[in-house]
Every structure is written in C-alpha cells, then in structure tokens.
Design a protein around this motif. Structure first.
Motif, PDB file in Angstrom:
ATOM      1  N   PHE A 165      40.507  40.004  36.935  1.00 47.92           N
ATOM      2  CA  PHE A 165      40.595  41.257  38.083  1.00 47.92           C
ATOM      3  C   PHE A 165      41.233  41.845  37.280  1.00 47.92           C
ATOM      4  N   ALA A 166      42.144  42.030  36.368  1.00 46.53           N
ATOM      5  CA  ALA A 166      42.001  43.680  35.479  1.00 46.53           C
ATOM      6  C   ALA A 166      41.119  44.635  35.468  1.00 46.53           C
ATOM      7  N   GLN A 167      39.766  43.673  34.634  1.00 45.51           N
ATOM      8  CA  GLN A 167      39.155  44.420  33.630  1.00 45.51           C
ATOM      9  C   GLN A 167      38.013  44.780  34.495  1.00 45.51           C
ATOM     10  N   GLU A 168      37.782  44.247  36.131  1.00 45.57           N
ATOM     11  CA  GLU A 168      37.404  44.614  37.099  1.00 45.57           C
ATOM     12  C   GLU A 168      37.500  45.663  38.206  1.00 45.57           C
ATOM     13  N   THR A 169      38.665  45.302  38.686  1.00 50.36           N
ATOM     14  CA  THR A 169      39.739  46.606  40.003  1.00 50.36           C
ATOM     15  C   THR A 169      40.300  47.162  39.418  1.00 50.36           C
ATOM     16  N   GLY A 170      40.674  47.183  38.116  1.00 50.76           N
ATOM     17  CA  GLY A 170      41.779  47.980  37.688  1.00 50.76           C
ATOM     18  C   GLY A 170      43.016  48.025  37.846  1.00 50.76           C
ATOM     19  N   GLN A 171      43.139  46.720  38.704  1.00 50.19           N
ATOM     20  CA  GLN A 171      44.806  46.570  39.464  1.00 50.19           C
ATOM     21  C   GLN A 171      45.248  45.045  38.808  1.00 50.19           C
ATOM     22  N   LEU A 172      46.512  45.444  38.199  1.00 54.77           N
ATOM     23  CA  LEU A 172      46.870  44.062  37.724  1.00 54.77           C
ATOM     24  C   LEU A 172      48.249  43.236  38.706  1.00 54.77           C
ATOM     25  N   MET A 173      47.518  41.909  38.501  1.00 52.40           N
ATOM     26  CA  MET A 173      48.168  41.242  39.394  1.00 52.40           C
ATOM     27  C   MET A 173      49.875  40.008  38.608  1.00 52.40           C
ATOM     28  N   GLY A 174      50.874  40.084  39.985  1.00 53.57           N
ATOM     29  CA  GLY A 174      51.732  38.987  38.880  1.00 53.57           C
ATOM     30  C   GLY A 174      51.248  38.265  38.739  1.00 53.57           C
ATOM     31  N   PHE A 175      52.205  37.272  38.123  1.00 61.83           N
ATOM     32  CA  PHE A 175      51.913  35.900  37.330  1.00 61.83           C
ATOM     33  C   PHE A 175      51.308  34.418  38.687  1.00 61.83           C
ATOM     34  N   SER A 176      52.000  35.032  40.358  1.00 58.43           N
ATOM     35  CA  SER A 176      51.872  33.397  40.712  1.00 58.43           C
ATOM     36  C   SER A 176      50.839  33.959  41.472  1.00 58.43           C
ATOM     37  N   SER A 177      49.926  35.787  41.335  1.00 57.35           N
ATOM     38  CA  SER A 177      49.099  36.114  42.471  1.00 57.35           C
ATOM     39  C   SER A 177      48.685  36.194  41.336  1.00 57.35           C
ATOM     40  N   ALA A 178      48.329  35.663  39.882  1.00 60.91           N
ATOM     41  CA  ALA A 178      47.223  34.967  39.409  1.00 60.91           C
ATOM     42  C   ALA A 178      46.837  33.843  40.124  1.00 60.91           C
ATOM     43  N   ALA A 179      47.670  33.135  39.925  1.00 60.92           N
ATOM     44  CA  ALA A 179      47.251  32.099  40.343  1.00 60.92           C
ATOM     45  C   ALA A 179      46.651  30.977  41.006  1.00 60.92           C
ATOM     46  N   VAL A 180      47.493  31.982  42.895  1.00 63.64           N
ATOM     47  CA  VAL A 180      46.450  31.864  43.425  1.00 63.64           C
ATOM     48  C   VAL A 180      45.335  32.506  43.263  1.00 63.64           C
ATOM     49  N   VAL A 181      44.487  33.807  42.920  1.00 65.33           N
ATOM     50  CA  VAL A 181      43.074  34.016  43.103  1.00 65.33           C
ATOM     51  C   VAL A 181      42.498  32.346  41.566  1.00 65.33           C
ATOM     52  N   ALA A 182      43.655  32.447  40.569  1.00 67.27           N
ATOM     53  CA  ALA A 182      42.771  31.399  40.401  1.00 67.27           C
ATOM     54  C   ALA A 182      42.391  29.549  40.678  1.00 67.27           C
ATOM     55  N   ALA A 183      43.522  29.262  41.550  1.00 71.13           N
ATOM     56  CA  ALA A 183      43.228  28.183  42.217  1.00 71.13           C
ATOM     57  C   ALA A 183      42.202  28.222  43.177  1.00 71.13           C
ATOM     58  N   VAL A 184      42.160  29.923  43.907  1.00 69.25           N
ATOM     59  CA  VAL A 184      40.625  30.008  44.291  1.00 69.25           C
ATOM     60  C   VAL A 184      39.057  29.177  43.657  1.00 69.25           C
ATOM     61  N   ASP A 185      39.818  29.679  42.053  1.00 71.62           N
ATOM     62  CA  ASP A 185      37.746  29.394  41.613  1.00 71.62           C
ATOM     63  C   ASP A 185      38.100  28.167  41.295  1.00 71.62           C
ATOM     64  N   VAL A 186      38.925  27.306  40.654  1.00 72.70           N
ATOM     65  CA  VAL A 186      39.180  26.755  41.004  1.00 72.70           C
ATOM     66  C   VAL A 186      38.642  25.157  41.657  1.00 72.70           C
ATOM     67  N   HIS A 187      39.168  25.145  42.881  1.00 73.46           N
ATOM     68  CA  HIS A 187      39.159  24.658  44.067  1.00 73.46           C
ATOM     69  C   HIS A 187      38.508  24.974  45.110  1.00 73.46           C
ATOM     70  N   LEU A 188      37.529  25.808  45.005  1.00 72.10           N
ATOM     71  CA  LEU A 188      36.309  26.816  45.738  1.00 72.10           C
ATOM     72  C   LEU A 188      35.147  25.963  46.822  1.00 72.10           C
ATOM     73  N   GLN A 189      34.721  24.824  45.813  1.00 76.37           N
ATOM     74  CA  GLN A 189      33.485  23.709  46.447  1.00 76.37           C
ATOM     75  C   GLN A 189      35.045  23.418  48.028  1.00 76.37           C
ATOM     76  N   GLU A 190      36.058  23.116  47.617  1.00 82.83           N
ATOM     77  CA  GLU A 190      36.751  21.674  48.008  1.00 82.83           C
ATOM     78  C   GLU A 190      37.285  22.392  49.075  1.00 82.83           C
ATOM     79  N   MET A 191      37.976  23.915  49.089  1.00 85.34           N
ATOM     80  CA  MET A 191      38.231  25.085  50.038  1.00 85.34           C
ATOM     81  C   MET A 191      36.980  24.920  51.540  1.00 85.34           C
ATOM     82  N   ALA A 192      36.000  25.202  50.962  1.00 87.90           N
ATOM     83  CA  ALA A 192      34.490  24.906  51.613  1.00 87.90           C
ATOM     84  C   ALA A 192      35.074  26.683  52.734  1.00 87.90           C
ATOM     85  N   PHE A 193      35.553  27.424  52.374  1.00 79.99           N
ATOM     86  CA  PHE A 193      35.573  28.525  53.060  1.00 79.99           C
ATOM     87  C   PHE A 193      34.291  28.980  53.406  1.00 79.99           C
TER      88      PHE A 193
END
Length: 327
Positions: A260-288
C-alpha cells in the motif's frame, strides 16, 4: 473543549483499493483525531465519565492497560485537564508509541503480556492492582468499560451513516477490546439491519471461537498484530452487533502495509494493514458487489510502526514526512 478535537474524521474513497476489489472502498481516517488514533473517542468518554461521577479528583492518576494508542489518548487528555497518567503496556508495544507516551509525561510500565485481569503480570492485572493500591488513581479499564462502546455508538457510527448518506453496506474493523466494532455495529444496525459488520483478528485469536460458540482454548498464542487480537473475550465486545469474524496472519498484514505504501505513498497502521490483508485473503468469500459501499476502519497512522512495518522500504522517510504534512 477537548471534545472539539475528537471525531468528525474524514471518510475518503480509496481509488487503488476500489479498483483492486471491484467495489467502492472507503477509508475512515481516524488518525485525524488529535491523538492520532480512534482511541481518543473512548478515552474521552471514559475520562469525562470518571470526572463527572467523582471517581477521581483533580490531580489524580488515570491508569490504563494498553497496546499504546489508548494510553496515548488518555495521557494527552489527562495532561490537558491537570491529571497524571500511568500506562501499563505489553512487551510488544512499538518504540514509537513508548516515545510518544514519554513525551506526554505518562509513567510507563512494561508487562509480559496483555492476557487479561486474571493473568499475573499482564497489563490488565497490574493496572488494576496499581489503581486499587494508590489513592486518587482510577483504572479506566477499556476492556470492560461501557463507555468504550458508548463512544463509538454516539460518534463513530453516526459519522459513518452521515458520511455515506446511508449507503454503507459493509464495515470492516480490527478487533482488540471490541468497543469500536460493538458501538459502530449497534448504531448502524439500528439504521439498517442489513449492514454487514465484520471483525478482523489475527490467526488463532479467540473471537472467532466465541462467535462460533466454540470453547476458548486454554492456551492461546495468536499472530502478533499490534492493537488487535485477544486471548480472552472482553466485556466491551457485543457479539450481537457483529455479523462475523475473519482471521489473517501477521505476515500478510505486513506485506499489505508495504504494498500500500509503495502503490499510494501512504503509511497505514498495523491493524489497518490487517484489515486490508483480510480482504485480500477472503475477497472471494466476502463477495462484494460493484455498487457496495465498503468502509475499512483505519484506527491509527503508520508512523507508529516505522520500525515494525516500513524499515525496508526505500525512501520511507520522505513518504512519512509527506503524509504527515496532510494530517
């Protein structure tokens, strides 16, 4: 008033993540609170209530067990109001948070773990013991204080509803004490029972067991993601306000922060990163769906985790400085 500097934080549509996930992704940027985290909200409600109900008198000491952010919030609020702060932190607390606590005049004690009131040498046990054995000291006890939930029911939930004009369909929040997700979930489900409230926790944390009516393991060692995950179920967690939990590992969270930092130039906190990672891992199940409005809750800023998350990113100092200019 102190409350003038807390809340009403921005909700920003995040283009990179929206494109990646094929839906409308919004970031709730809680690092725009004065103390640079969402914990300002609960800290203010807990401190204000203690003063109003005369649980502490002028010049007394507010005591908390914290992974850092709640302690920072209590420390600056206490200092502004003429009180002291004593914060018990776990050994894993980042050095950036320790430095900030010290700069705010808080007295700090490091503890072996944060495994609950009944575990000797935990942050909670030692905070409770300190408050019980010192005059004019009050343990705010974020894990069991109803004002933790109330703060987010009265402020964060209404903000999200207003900022999305009632279109919010999902909210994803990292779960530590459980207060944020419980307060937000209660409020939003009163407005629209179909809103999905999803919690994110580290692998092997206990909330998923609890939500699935499974016994809590006797020994729990969850992946180290600072700020979220528990070995016990706090009283500040309302399972009726949460639809389900998703688990994620610390390594995917670390990777998500760096990408995220490399793509956007923004630094996120650790638990914020966990939220993004969870979407990456469970994206198919989340079915947005393409027309969903998905809020990712970012409780704090990446500058509190430089050594943990960003030490190997080229030019991280310039990213850090540039983003701080906008906060």
């Amino acid at each position: 008033m102190i409350s003038d500097f807390i809340g009403n934080t921005p909700l920003r549509r995040e283009g990179t993540l929206s494109s990646r996930y094929g839906t409308n992704i919004y970031i709730k940027e809680e690092y725009f609170n004065r103390g640079r985290s969402s914990k300002d909200r609960a800290a203010w409600f807990m401190v204000e209530d203690a003063i109003k109900t005369r649980k502490i008198s002028q010049g007394g000491t507010f005591v908390e067990a914290s992974s850092g952010n709640t302690g920072i919030s209590i420390a600056w609020i206490a200092k502004e109001l003429g009180y002291k702060a004593k914060i018990f932190v776990s050994a894993s607390c980042s050095q950036e948070k320790i430095d900030l606590l010290e700069s705010l005049g808080a007295e700090i004690e490091r503890c072996e773990n944060g495994n609950g009131l009944h575990v000797f040498n935990s942050t909670q046990y030692r905070a409770q013991a300190f408050a019980a054995n010192h005059d004019n000291a009050y343990f705010t006890n974020q894990y069991y204080n109803s004002n933790n939930i109330r703060a987010h029911y009265r402020t964060t939930g209404p903000e999200l509803w207003q900022q999305t004009e009632g279109l919010v369909t999902h909210v994803l929040i990292g779960v530590g004490t459980g207060g944020t997700i419980s307060g937000v979930g209660r409020y939003l489900k009163e407005q629209n029972s179909q809103v999905k409230i999803w919690g994110i926790e580290p692998n092997r944390s206990v909330y998923t067991h609890y939500m699935n009516n499974q016994p809590i393991p006797e020994e729990v060692k969850f992946d180290p993601i600072e700020g979220i995950g528990r070995t016990f179920i706090p009283g500040a967690f309302d399972r009726n306000a949460v639809d389900r939990m998703f688990q994620v590992g610390n390594l995917p969270a670390e990777d998500s922060a760096r990408v995220f930092a490399q793509e956007t130039g923004q630094l996120m906190g650790f638990s914020s990163a966990a939220v993004v990672a969870a979407v990456d891992v469970h994206l198919q199940e989340m079915a947005f769906r393409p027309d969903d409005h998905v809020v990712l809750f970012f409780p704090d800023h990446g500058d509190r985790y430089i050594n943990k998350l960003y030490q190997d990113i080229h030019q991280v100092d310039s990213l850090h400085d540039r983003q701080n200019e906008s906060v």
